[in-house]
Design an enzyme around this catalytic site. Structure first.
Site, short mmCIF file in Angstrom:
data_model
loop_
_atom_site.label_atom_id
_atom_site.label_comp_id
_atom_site.label_asym_id
_atom_site.label_seq_id
_atom_site.Cartn_x
_atom_site.Cartn_y
_atom_site.Cartn_z
CG ASN A 40 -2.07 1.00 0.99
OD1 ASN A 40 -2.25 1.94 1.76
ND2 ASN A 40 -2.82 0.85 -0.09
CG HIS A 42 2.91 6.16 1.82
ND1 HIS A 42 4.18 6.50 2.19
CD2 HIS A 42 2.43 5.40 2.84
CE1 HIS A 42 4.47 6.01 3.38
NE2 HIS A 42 3.42 5.31 3.80
CD GLU A 43 5.38 10.48 -3.86
OE1 GLU A 43 6.62 10.58 -3.87
OE2 GLU A 43 4.73 10.17 -4.88
CG HIS A 45 6.13 2.75 1.35
ND1 HIS A 45 4.78 2.99 1.40
CD2 HIS A 45 6.42 2.06 2.47
CE1 HIS A 45 4.28 2.46 2.51
NE2 HIS A 45 5.25 1.91 3.18
CD GLN A 69 5.19 -6.42 11.12
OE1 GLN A 69 6.07 -7.01 10.50
NE2 GLN A 69 5.13 -5.10 11.14
N GLY A 156 12.54 3.41 7.32
CA GLY A 156 12.14 4.79 7.59
C GLY A 156 12.29 5.17 9.06
CG LEU A 193 3.41 10.96 3.35
CD1 LEU A 193 3.95 10.70 1.94
CD2 LEU A 193 2.04 11.62 3.28
CB SER A 194 1.26 6.36 8.10
OG SER A 194 0.92 5.10 8.61
N1 LIG Z 1 6.33 8.77 5.94
C1 LIG Z 1 7.36 7.93 5.89
N2 LIG Z 1 8.61 8.43 5.77
C2 LIG Z 1 9.68 7.60 5.75
N3 LIG Z 1 9.60 6.26 5.83
C3 LIG Z 1 8.38 5.73 5.94
C4 LIG Z 1 7.20 6.52 5.97
N4 LIG Z 1 6.13 5.69 6.09
C5 LIG Z 1 6.61 4.44 6.13
N5 LIG Z 1 7.95 4.46 6.05
C6 LIG Z 1 8.84 3.31 6.11
O1 LIG Z 1 8.47 2.37 5.14
C7 LIG Z 1 8.82 1.06 5.58
C8 LIG Z 1 7.63 0.18 5.43
O2 LIG Z 1 6.61 0.64 6.29
P1 LIG Z 1 5.09 0.23 6.15
O3 LIG Z 1 4.90 -0.56 4.92
O4 LIG Z 1 4.62 -0.32 7.44
O5 LIG Z 1 4.41 1.64 5.88
P2 LIG Z 1 3.57 2.55 6.78
O6 LIG Z 1 3.02 3.61 5.92
O7 LIG Z 1 4.41 2.90 7.96
O8 LIG Z 1 2.40 1.63 7.21
P3 LIG Z 1 1.61 1.64 8.56
O9 LIG Z 1 0.56 2.66 8.41
O10 LIG Z 1 1.13 0.25 8.56
O11 LIG Z 1 2.57 1.91 9.68
C9 LIG Z 1 9.27 1.21 7.04
O12 LIG Z 1 10.68 1.22 7.07
C10 LIG Z 1 8.71 2.56 7.41
O13 LIG Z 1 9.43 3.21 8.44
C1 LIG Z 2 9.83 -3.76 8.35
C2 LIG Z 2 8.47 -4.37 8.03
C3 LIG Z 2 8.24 -4.39 6.54
C4 LIG Z 2 8.49 -5.81 8.53
O1 LIG Z 2 7.27 -6.44 8.27
C5 LIG Z 2 7.34 -3.61 8.74
O2 LIG Z 2 7.47 -3.66 10.12
C6 LIG Z 2 7.18 -2.21 8.26
O3 LIG Z 2 6.50 -2.07 7.25
O4 LIG Z 2 7.72 -1.25 8.84
N1 BAL Z 3 5.39 0.26 9.85
C1 BAL Z 3 4.92 -0.43 11.00
C2 BAL Z 3 4.45 -1.82 10.80
C3 BAL Z 3 3.36 -2.16 11.72
O1 BAL Z 3 2.70 -1.25 12.23
O2 BAL Z 3 3.10 -3.33 11.97
#
Ligand SMILES: Nc1ncnc2c1ncn2[C@@H]1O[C@H](COP(=O)(O)OP(=O)(O)OP(=O)(O)O)[C@@H](O)[C@H]1O
Ligand SMILES: CC(C)(CO)[C@@H](O)C(=O)[O-]
Ligand code: BAL
Length: 306
Positions: A40, A42-43, A45, A69, A156, A193-194
């Site tokens: 999923n 976003h910018e 990633h 997890q 990140g 972003l998340s």
């Molecule tokens: N806004 C961001 N800036 C920098 N790195 C990010 C950001 N969002 C996610 N990442 C990094 O992307 C990697 C994958 O994270 P993940 O796929 O869980 O995305 P997420 O947007 O953090 O999702 P969630 O909402 O589930 O936490 C991790 O290393 C996370 O720290």
């Molecule tokens: C590092 C990771 C991909 C492991 O499932 C997860 O924790 C995440 O998205 O940050």
């Molecule tokens: N980026 C975090 C992954 C998790 O919330 O499980």
């Protein structure tokens, strides 16, 4: 377009030619980077991929919603899965391979009987409110490291504790992998972003940037205190409590709001001259996790002393 693999053996075979005779370090060995994600995209990633490309010739992005997890009652089933769109986005930033295994491929036996414990650093912050979460992250990241055998992996700083734990894991298990931490990518209004931001209603989305604003405000106040007040960290509790109240008043339900060292140690273990970096840079980090509606938002802010 990146090439997608779902089988470990296929990905390994595809990466093998890039490795060359690694031990002899011949000129033709190409560096491999891994960017682990749950998809999923976003910018934020995509920025990780762009950074990975600066460190390596070949970039592998893993997309796997890792069941180990997620705790009971968490959003494993509803977590957004958007592989086609993700692959199209990855093509725009030049990722080479996508590894998108299913759960059976990653876990022939579930739960796995091996655990990769990351020690005291896991028992605080997110580890305290999501019991077992970092055990799951530890095992899946170890597996990804063994499968891809990257030279470098990019994570990140939004998930700051996770990044610290991975650095420790690599040190403790002697993985020959460079870990790169990427700065937080934010929306124009400051919200980190998340993927889970999409759980926010329109009204909650308007409120969400308050988290970042309040961390910035607190960081400024802490920095002022460190600069002006030779007492150092005295009074931090008052500032922390005030910020806690302001974030709660905005409608958040706070999981934790803490000031730590940048290594995630407790701040009473460092003296004030260390806290303000002896006039150079601060070693303090503010970390927060807070619920807004259905979304659990993470953010953090380094305290910079000028
Ligand atoms: N806004 C961001 N800036 C920098 N790195 C990010 C950001 N969002 C996610 N990442 C990094 O992307 C990697 C994958 O994270 P993940 O796929 O869980 O995305 P997420 O947007 O953090 O999702 P969630 O909402 O589930 O936490 C991790 O290393 C996370 O720290
Ligand atoms: C590092 C990771 C991909 C492991 O499932 C997860 O924790 C995440 O998205 O940050
Ligand atoms: N980026 C975090 C992954 C998790 O919330 O499980």
């Amino acid at each position: 377009m990146p090439i997608i693999y779902q089988q470990i053996s296929e990905l390994r075979a595809a990466l093998q030619p890039y490795r060359g005779q690694r031990n002899d370090k011949p000129d033709n060995a190409q560096r491999i980077a891994l960017v682990p994600t749950m998809g999923n995209l976003h910018e934020g990633h995509l920025e990780l991929v762009s950074i990975a490309k600066q460190y390596a010739d070949i970039v592998v992005v893993s997309i796997f919603v890792n069941p180990t997890q997620f705790g009971e009652g968490e959003d494993f089933d509803s977590y957004p899965r958007t592989l086609d769109e993700d692959v199209a986005k990855l093509a725009t930033v030049g990722a080479d391979y996508v590894f998108a295994p299913n759960v059976d491929e990653m876990y022939p036996v579930l739960p796995p009987s091996t655990s990769v414990l990351a020690g005291a650093i896991t028992n605080q912050l997110c580890g305290q409110s999501r019991l077992g979460h970092f055990d799951g992250v530890g095992i899946v990241v170890s597996k990804l490291f063994n499968i891809v055998q990257p030279d470098v992996a990019v994570f990140g700083q939004k998930d700051y504790q996770q990044l610290a734990i991975i650095k420790q894991l690599v040190r403790d298990l002697s993985y020959p992998i460079e870990i790169v931490g990427a700065p937080i990518v934010r929306a124009a209004d400051g919200l980190a972003l998340s993927s889970r931001n999409q759980y926010l209603s329109a009204a909650e989305r308007k409120t969400a940037p308050v988290l970042h604003m309040e961390l910035q405000r607190l960081a400024q106040k802490l920095a002022q205190q460190l600069t002006c007040n030779k007492q150092g960290m005295q009074g931090f509790d008052v500032l922390l409590a005030e910020t806690h109240q302001r974030i709660s008043d905005a409608g958040f339900n706070i999981d934790y709001l803490e000031i730590k060292t940048d290594q995630l140690g407790t701040i009473d273990t460092i003296d004030s001259s260390e806290a303000n970096g002896n006039g150079k840079s601060s070693h303090l980090m503010i970390l927060v996790a807070a619920w807004l509606g259905r979304a659990r938002l993470l953010d953090n802010q380094l305290v910079t002393v000028h």
